[in-house]
Design an enzyme around this catalytic site. Structure first.
Site, PDB file in Angstrom:
ATOM      1  N   LYS A  22      80.993  65.173  75.559  1.00 47.24           N
ATOM      2  CA  LYS A  22      81.850  63.980  75.452  1.00 47.24           C
ATOM      3  C   LYS A  22      83.197  64.198  76.131  1.00 47.24           C
ATOM      4  O   LYS A  22      83.644  63.379  76.929  1.00 47.24           O
ATOM      5  CB  LYS A  22      82.054  63.638  73.980  1.00 47.24           C
ATOM      6  CG  LYS A  22      83.223  62.712  73.718  1.00 47.24           C
ATOM      7  CD  LYS A  22      83.535  62.638  72.231  1.00 47.24           C
ATOM      8  CE  LYS A  22      84.869  62.016  71.921  1.00 47.24           C
ATOM      9  NZ  LYS A  22      85.987  62.944  71.831  1.00 47.24           N
ATOM     10  N   ASN A  23      83.863  65.298  75.776  1.00 43.52           N
ATOM     11  CA  ASN A  23      85.237  65.447  76.263  1.00 43.52           C
ATOM     12  C   ASN A  23      85.314  65.802  77.746  1.00 43.52           C
ATOM     13  O   ASN A  23      86.385  65.696  78.345  1.00 43.52           O
ATOM     14  CB  ASN A  23      86.013  66.440  75.389  1.00 43.52           C
ATOM     15  CG  ASN A  23      86.328  65.819  74.025  1.00 43.52           C
ATOM     16  OD1 ASN A  23      86.216  64.601  73.849  1.00 43.52           O
ATOM     17  ND2 ASN A  23      86.690  66.639  73.058  1.00 43.52           N
ATOM     18  N   ARG A  93      91.706  57.753  73.040  1.00 44.61           N
ATOM     19  CA  ARG A  93      92.683  58.718  73.526  1.00 44.61           C
ATOM     20  C   ARG A  93      92.454  59.009  75.011  1.00 44.61           C
ATOM     21  O   ARG A  93      93.387  59.149  75.796  1.00 44.61           O
ATOM     22  CB  ARG A  93      92.518  60.002  72.707  1.00 44.61           C
ATOM     23  CG  ARG A  93      93.330  61.162  73.172  1.00 44.61           C
ATOM     24  CD  ARG A  93      94.789  60.940  72.912  1.00 44.61           C
ATOM     25  NE  ARG A  93      95.573  62.115  73.283  1.00 44.61           N
ATOM     26  CZ  ARG A  93      96.874  62.164  73.154  1.00 44.61           C
ATOM     27  NH1 ARG A  93      97.545  61.138  72.685  1.00 44.61           N
ATOM     28  NH2 ARG A  93      97.527  63.234  73.510  1.00 44.61           N
ATOM     29  N   CYS A 117      99.161  55.866  69.888  1.00 50.10           N
ATOM     30  CA  CYS A 117     100.207  56.885  69.743  1.00 50.10           C
ATOM     31  C   CYS A 117     101.486  56.457  70.447  1.00 50.10           C
ATOM     32  O   CYS A 117     101.496  55.564  71.265  1.00 50.10           O
ATOM     33  CB  CYS A 117      99.785  58.213  70.379  1.00 50.10           C
ATOM     34  SG  CYS A 117      98.373  58.916  69.626  1.00 50.10           S
ATOM     35  N   ARG A 123     100.112  61.971  68.212  1.00 48.04           N
ATOM     36  CA  ARG A 123      99.402  62.552  69.351  1.00 48.04           C
ATOM     37  C   ARG A 123     100.241  62.296  70.597  1.00 48.04           C
ATOM     38  O   ARG A 123      99.967  61.386  71.382  1.00 48.04           O
ATOM     39  CB  ARG A 123      98.001  61.962  69.475  1.00 48.04           C
ATOM     40  CG  ARG A 123      97.123  62.366  68.308  1.00 48.04           C
ATOM     41  CD  ARG A 123      95.685  62.012  68.525  1.00 48.04           C
ATOM     42  NE  ARG A 123      95.039  62.905  69.478  1.00 48.04           N
ATOM     43  CZ  ARG A 123      93.760  62.807  69.803  1.00 48.04           C
ATOM     44  NH1 ARG A 123      93.016  61.874  69.280  1.00 48.04           N
ATOM     45  NH2 ARG A 123      93.224  63.653  70.652  1.00 48.04           N
ATOM     46  N   PRO A 124     101.274  63.119  70.791  1.00 48.01           N
ATOM     47  CA  PRO A 124     102.214  62.865  71.879  1.00 48.01           C
ATOM     48  C   PRO A 124     101.583  63.072  73.254  1.00 48.01           C
ATOM     49  O   PRO A 124     100.573  63.761  73.372  1.00 48.01           O
ATOM     50  CB  PRO A 124     103.311  63.909  71.650  1.00 48.01           C
ATOM     51  CG  PRO A 124     102.676  64.983  70.847  1.00 48.01           C
ATOM     52  CD  PRO A 124     101.590  64.343  70.037  1.00 48.01           C
ATOM     53  N   ILE A 125     102.191  62.472  74.275  1.00 44.31           N
ATOM     54  CA  ILE A 125     101.737  62.725  75.652  1.00 44.31           C
ATOM     55  C   ILE A 125     102.922  63.186  76.508  1.00 44.31           C
ATOM     56  O   ILE A 125     102.914  63.021  77.723  1.00 44.31           O
ATOM     57  CB  ILE A 125     101.025  61.506  76.279  1.00 44.31           C
ATOM     58  CG1 ILE A 125     101.912  60.273  76.269  1.00 44.31           C
ATOM     59  CG2 ILE A 125      99.700  61.225  75.614  1.00 44.31           C
ATOM     60  CD1 ILE A 125     101.409  59.211  77.243  1.00 44.31           C
ATOM     61  N   ASP A 126     103.909  63.767  75.838  1.00 49.76           N
ATOM     62  CA  ASP A 126     105.101  64.209  76.570  1.00 49.76           C
ATOM     63  C   ASP A 126     104.775  65.221  77.669  1.00 49.76           C
ATOM     64  O   ASP A 126     105.411  65.222  78.721  1.00 49.76           O
ATOM     65  CB  ASP A 126     106.141  64.805  75.594  1.00 49.76           C
ATOM     66  CG  ASP A 126     105.558  65.945  74.772  1.00 49.76           C
ATOM     67  OD1 ASP A 126     104.634  65.698  73.994  1.00 49.76           O
ATOM     68  OD2 ASP A 126     106.014  67.086  74.946  1.00 49.76           O
ATOM     69  N   GLN A 127     103.762  66.056  77.457  1.00 54.51           N
ATOM     70  CA  GLN A 127     103.426  67.055  78.486  1.00 54.51           C
ATOM     71  C   GLN A 127     102.729  66.409  79.687  1.00 54.51           C
ATOM     72  O   GLN A 127     102.892  66.867  80.815  1.00 54.51           O
ATOM     73  CB  GLN A 127     102.535  68.162  77.898  1.00 54.51           C
ATOM     74  CG  GLN A 127     103.205  68.950  76.797  1.00 54.51           C
ATOM     75  CD  GLN A 127     104.514  69.588  77.249  1.00 54.51           C
ATOM     76  OE1 GLN A 127     104.569  70.312  78.243  1.00 54.51           O
ATOM     77  NE2 GLN A 127     105.592  69.295  76.544  1.00 54.51           N
ATOM     78  N   ASP A 308      87.836  70.990  66.860  1.00 53.63           N
ATOM     79  CA  ASP A 308      86.832  69.927  66.711  1.00 53.63           C
ATOM     80  C   ASP A 308      85.616  70.370  65.895  1.00 53.63           C
ATOM     81  O   ASP A 308      84.717  69.575  65.629  1.00 53.63           O
ATOM     82  CB  ASP A 308      86.397  69.408  68.092  1.00 53.63           C
ATOM     83  CG  ASP A 308      87.541  68.724  68.813  1.00 53.63           C
ATOM     84  OD1 ASP A 308      88.527  68.353  68.145  1.00 53.63           O
ATOM     85  OD2 ASP A 308      87.469  68.570  70.041  1.00 53.63           O
ATOM     86  N   ARG A 400      80.875  57.448  68.307  1.00 44.72           N
ATOM     87  CA  ARG A 400      81.748  57.624  69.462  1.00 44.72           C
ATOM     88  C   ARG A 400      81.428  58.922  70.188  1.00 44.72           C
ATOM     89  O   ARG A 400      81.697  59.045  71.378  1.00 44.72           O
ATOM     90  CB  ARG A 400      83.218  57.694  69.015  1.00 44.72           C
ATOM     91  CG  ARG A 400      83.740  56.400  68.460  1.00 44.72           C
ATOM     92  CD  ARG A 400      85.130  56.583  67.972  1.00 44.72           C
ATOM     93  NE  ARG A 400      85.962  57.061  69.079  1.00 44.72           N
ATOM     94  CZ  ARG A 400      87.279  57.148  69.035  1.00 44.72           C
ATOM     95  NH1 ARG A 400      87.908  56.802  67.943  1.00 44.72           N
ATOM     96  NH2 ARG A 400      87.957  57.565  70.064  1.00 44.72           N
TER      97      ARG A 400
END
Ligand code: EPU
Length: 431
Positions: A22-23, A93, A117, A123-127, A308, A400
């Site tokens: 999946k990922n 996500r 988010c 669940r940050p996306i700053d990076q 996970d 999912r």
């Protein structure tokens, strides 16, 4: 909505074929946007997150043609929009990968904030943003959308050091850099199998990405990516989930179509619990005949024990003799399922990031509710091992990420069925 009804207490026996990861799939499908040609992708898992990614791609103007159940041809030569549909993109996500891919190919992207988010939120996306900015993009948030625009039309190279090991940021930056001018370096990169899979996919389409699977990834920008054929790796977590199910319910199963190396971190822990695991070329034989033993587990980025698999292994440990400690060190809060396991008789206390699991003799079937994908998988495992009947609701979370889970478990002799009941409303989840 759908519920699963499980009559527990039957050992599992037989063979299970693992689907594509999946990922990896939810990154490789958006990454097709970088390709000015036709990509044929094999071993695509039939799960709802993947369908959603393909729907988003279609809305942007891509041709999406299923060749067979697990093979798709994606044609991104005639993309007419760089803005993803809000309602679709905010549900997963992985929609963040559309930013890296659109920005990389077209120098601009507008994508709904993934999974509800916020910057600096749960669940940050700053990076991700740090990477895009270093590559020369301006990133803003407007009306629920993240808008990224390459300031000079095309991104340029950069040296990017990630402050946290992030799968999503590593993959997103990789996507945005493959067509950028010059040589980009990502340091402190994630090393998960799906990071390597994305790099291999991009390279097979003409990119020049080296070092994926180590903590330094070097990307030499190329002018364009052309078409090709690629097969997605097997799903490490799906395989681990079936191994955990056999450990909890007992019995003997053959887990097929796996890469044993990817399973080492899970295999080692199950063996500590007294589960026998025999490794073959692309299969694992998992047998549990003895009572389970306690162990301690800490989740870590790959090659550590995967977060996970944390809910599934905690469920196994809830049946192991003695007290086990499970420490979650990737996510802040991933113990929502524990209340549901307690309903089934588990004895688990959560203290911040640590679950103190005191093994019980058996679990008892109960009506329980999945709160996210892996929490749902954990409840299925608990229900398979429990005495009596369980009814699991909110199984759309499970679907999912697990292809045909009911049929696959039935083939292993489990008494599980899927039933339709009147809808009580859906929630958004993580994944
Ligand atoms: N983080 C930051 N800033 C960022 C990005 C991440 O601080 O910009 C932090 C997160 O808060 C977290 C840690 O870094 O504490 C790791 O997050 P990561 O970015 O690696 O996670 P992700 O890319 O959002 C993927 C999987 C998750 C899996 C994690 C960790 C997908 C679609 N999702 O998420 O999978 O838990 O990596 O391995 O690939 C699942 O499949 O059930 C699932 C949740």
């Amino acid at each position: 909505m759908t519920k699963y009804i499980v009559e527990g207490g039957k050992p599992l026996c037989g063979e299970v074929e693992i689907s594509g990861a999946k990922n990896a799939a939810v990154a490789i499908i958006p990454a097709a946007l970088l390709v000015n040609g036709i990509c044929r992708i094999e071993n695509v898992p039939q799960i709802s997150d993947v369908s959603l990614c393909m729907n988003i791609l279609e809305q942007l103007g891509a041709g999406v043609r299923m060749i067979n159940r697990h093979t798709v041809e994606l044609d991104c030569r005639h993309i007419h929009s760089t803005r993803t549909p809000y309602e679709m993109a905010r549900r997963i996500r992985a929609s963040s990968y559309f930013i890296g891919a659109l920005l990389g190919r077209f120098g601009q992207a507008e994508v709904a904030m993934p999974g509800g988010c916020n910057f600096g939120g749960v669940r940050p996306i700053d990076q991700h943003v740090k990477g895009f900015t270093a590559l020369g993009a301006q990133v803003t948030v407007e009306g629920g959308f993240i808008r990224a625009v390459a300031q000079n039309g095309r991104l340029h190279s950069a040296n990017i050091y990630l402050d946290v090991v992030s799968v999503g940021a590593t993959m997103n930056i990789m996507m945005s850099a493959v067509l950028a001018e010059g040589n980009t370096i990502i340091e402190n990169a994630a090393k998960e199998p799906h990071v390597v899979d994305l790099a291999n996919f991009l390279n097979s389409m003409g990119a020049n990405v080296r070092g994926a699977g180590t903590d330094t990834i070097k990307i030499r920008g190329v002018e364009c990516l052309t078409g090709g054929s690629y097969a997605i790796i097997p799903d490490q977590i799906e395989a681990g989930t079936y191994m955990a199910a056999a450990a909890a319910a007992g019995g003997q199963i053959l887990v097929k179509n796996i890469i044993p190396k990817h399973m080492d971190c899970i295999t080692a822990k199950l063996q500590e619990c007294g589960v026998e695991v025999e490794e073959h070329e692309d299969t694992l034989l998992v047998r549990r005949t003895e009572p389970l033993r306690k162990t301690n587990i800490k989740t870590l980025p790959y090659p550590g024990f995967p977060t996970d698999m944390q809910p599934q292994i905690t469920t196994v440990l809830s049946l192991a003799k003695g007290i086990s400690l499970v420490t979650e060190s990737v996510w802040g809060n991933r113990y929502r399922y524990v209340d549901e396991l307690r309903r089934m008789g588990a004895s688990i206390q959560v203290d911040d990031k640590t679950a103190i699991v005191e093994g019980v003799d058996h679990l008892s079937g109960a009506p329980v509710q999945a709160s996210d994908l892996r929490a749902g998988a954990a409840l299925v495992i608990a229900a398979l091992a429990a005495h009596g009947q369980s009814e699991i609701s909110c199984v759309h979370y499970i679907e999912r990420g697990y292809e045909n889970i009911v049929a696959k478990l039935q083939a292993l002799g489990a008494d599980i069925r899927s039933v339709e009941v009147p809808d009580e409303g859906e929630e958004l989840g993580i994944g």
